[in-house]
Write a protein that holds these residues in place. Structure first.
Motif, mmCIF file in Angstrom:
data_model
loop_
_atom_site.group_PDB
_atom_site.id
_atom_site.type_symbol
_atom_site.label_atom_id
_atom_site.label_comp_id
_atom_site.label_asym_id
_atom_site.label_seq_id
_atom_site.Cartn_x
_atom_site.Cartn_y
_atom_site.Cartn_z
ATOM 1 N N ALA A 2 -21.676 16.700 0.410
ATOM 2 C CA ALA A 2 -21.853 16.447 -1.027
ATOM 3 C C ALA A 2 -23.316 16.205 -1.378
ATOM 4 N N THR A 3 -24.054 15.589 -0.481
ATOM 5 C CA THR A 3 -25.472 15.319 -0.741
ATOM 6 C C THR A 3 -26.250 16.619 -0.903
ATOM 7 N N GLU A 4 -25.967 17.584 -0.049
ATOM 8 C CA GLU A 4 -26.635 18.888 -0.157
ATOM 9 C C GLU A 4 -26.232 19.585 -1.452
ATOM 10 N N ALA A 5 -24.962 19.531 -1.790
ATOM 11 C CA ALA A 5 -24.493 20.148 -3.034
ATOM 12 C C ALA A 5 -25.154 19.503 -4.245
ATOM 13 N N ASP A 6 -25.278 18.177 -4.234
ATOM 14 C CA ASP A 6 -25.970 17.473 -5.322
ATOM 15 C C ASP A 6 -27.420 17.920 -5.437
ATOM 16 N N ALA A 7 -28.092 18.059 -4.301
ATOM 17 C CA ALA A 7 -29.501 18.468 -4.302
ATOM 18 C C ALA A 7 -29.670 19.866 -4.877
ATOM 19 N N GLU B 178 -7.867 22.449 -12.583
ATOM 20 C CA GLU B 178 -9.216 22.971 -12.445
ATOM 21 C C GLU B 178 -9.281 23.923 -11.261
ATOM 22 N N VAL B 179 -9.772 25.139 -11.514
ATOM 23 C CA VAL B 179 -9.876 26.147 -10.464
ATOM 24 C C VAL B 179 -11.345 26.571 -10.360
ATOM 25 N N PHE B 180 -11.862 26.571 -9.142
ATOM 26 C CA PHE B 180 -13.220 27.040 -8.912
ATOM 27 C C PHE B 180 -13.381 27.359 -7.436
ATOM 28 N N ILE B 181 -14.453 28.026 -7.105
ATOM 29 C CA ILE B 181 -14.748 28.363 -5.716
ATOM 30 C C ILE B 181 -15.727 27.327 -5.180
ATOM 31 N N VAL B 182 -15.375 26.703 -4.074
ATOM 32 C CA VAL B 182 -16.243 25.709 -3.451
ATOM 33 C C VAL B 182 -17.423 26.434 -2.813
ATOM 34 N N ALA C 272 -19.819 19.281 -5.111
ATOM 35 C CA ALA C 272 -20.145 17.919 -4.669
ATOM 36 C C ALA C 272 -18.986 16.974 -4.964
ATOM 37 N N GLU C 273 -18.400 17.094 -6.154
ATOM 38 C CA GLU C 273 -17.252 16.254 -6.513
ATOM 39 C C GLU C 273 -16.091 16.491 -5.551
ATOM 40 N N PHE C 274 -15.825 17.756 -5.261
ATOM 41 C CA PHE C 274 -14.738 18.103 -4.345
ATOM 42 C C PHE C 274 -14.971 17.500 -2.957
ATOM 43 N N LEU C 275 -16.200 17.623 -2.465
ATOM 44 C CA LEU C 275 -16.499 17.120 -1.131
ATOM 45 C C LEU C 275 -16.411 15.593 -1.063
ATOM 46 N N ARG C 276 -16.745 14.920 -2.153
ATOM 47 C CA ARG C 276 -16.622 13.460 -2.176
ATOM 48 C C ARG C 276 -15.166 13.024 -2.274
#
Length: 79
Positions: free
Chosen positions: A54-59, A44-48, A32-36
């Motif tokens: 972002a709203t869907e990711a937050d939910a 920072e390394v991670f898989i999106v 969500a942070e990445f999409l915003r």
């Protein structure tokens, strides 16, 4: 909402499940942070995660956090 389920696990097993849920929640929160923001700090390394926005990711992250709170609350009630 579906019906409630009862699953019996040892305290250690529940701890392992909670650890996994925390990791998933954090992954969705980072997504969500990445999409915003459109980017993440270089260190920072991670898989999106795959989602529409972002709203869907937050939910999804919120749902994981709700499950974690429920499990912890039930554990505390057994002490």
């Amino acid at each position: 909402m579906g019906k409630d389920c009862t699953i019996t696990l040892t305290e250690n097993e529940v701890g392992q499940v909670l650890d996994g849920l925390v990791i998933r929640a954090e992954s969705w929160e980072r997504t969500a942070e990445f999409l915003r923001a459109g980017s993440m700090p270089e260190d920072e390394v991670f898989i999106v995660e795959e989602c529409s926005d972002a709203t869907e990711a937050d939910a999804i992250a919120d749902q994981y956090r709700l499950i974690i709170r429920k499990m912890k609350s039930q554990l505390e009630a057994q002490e």
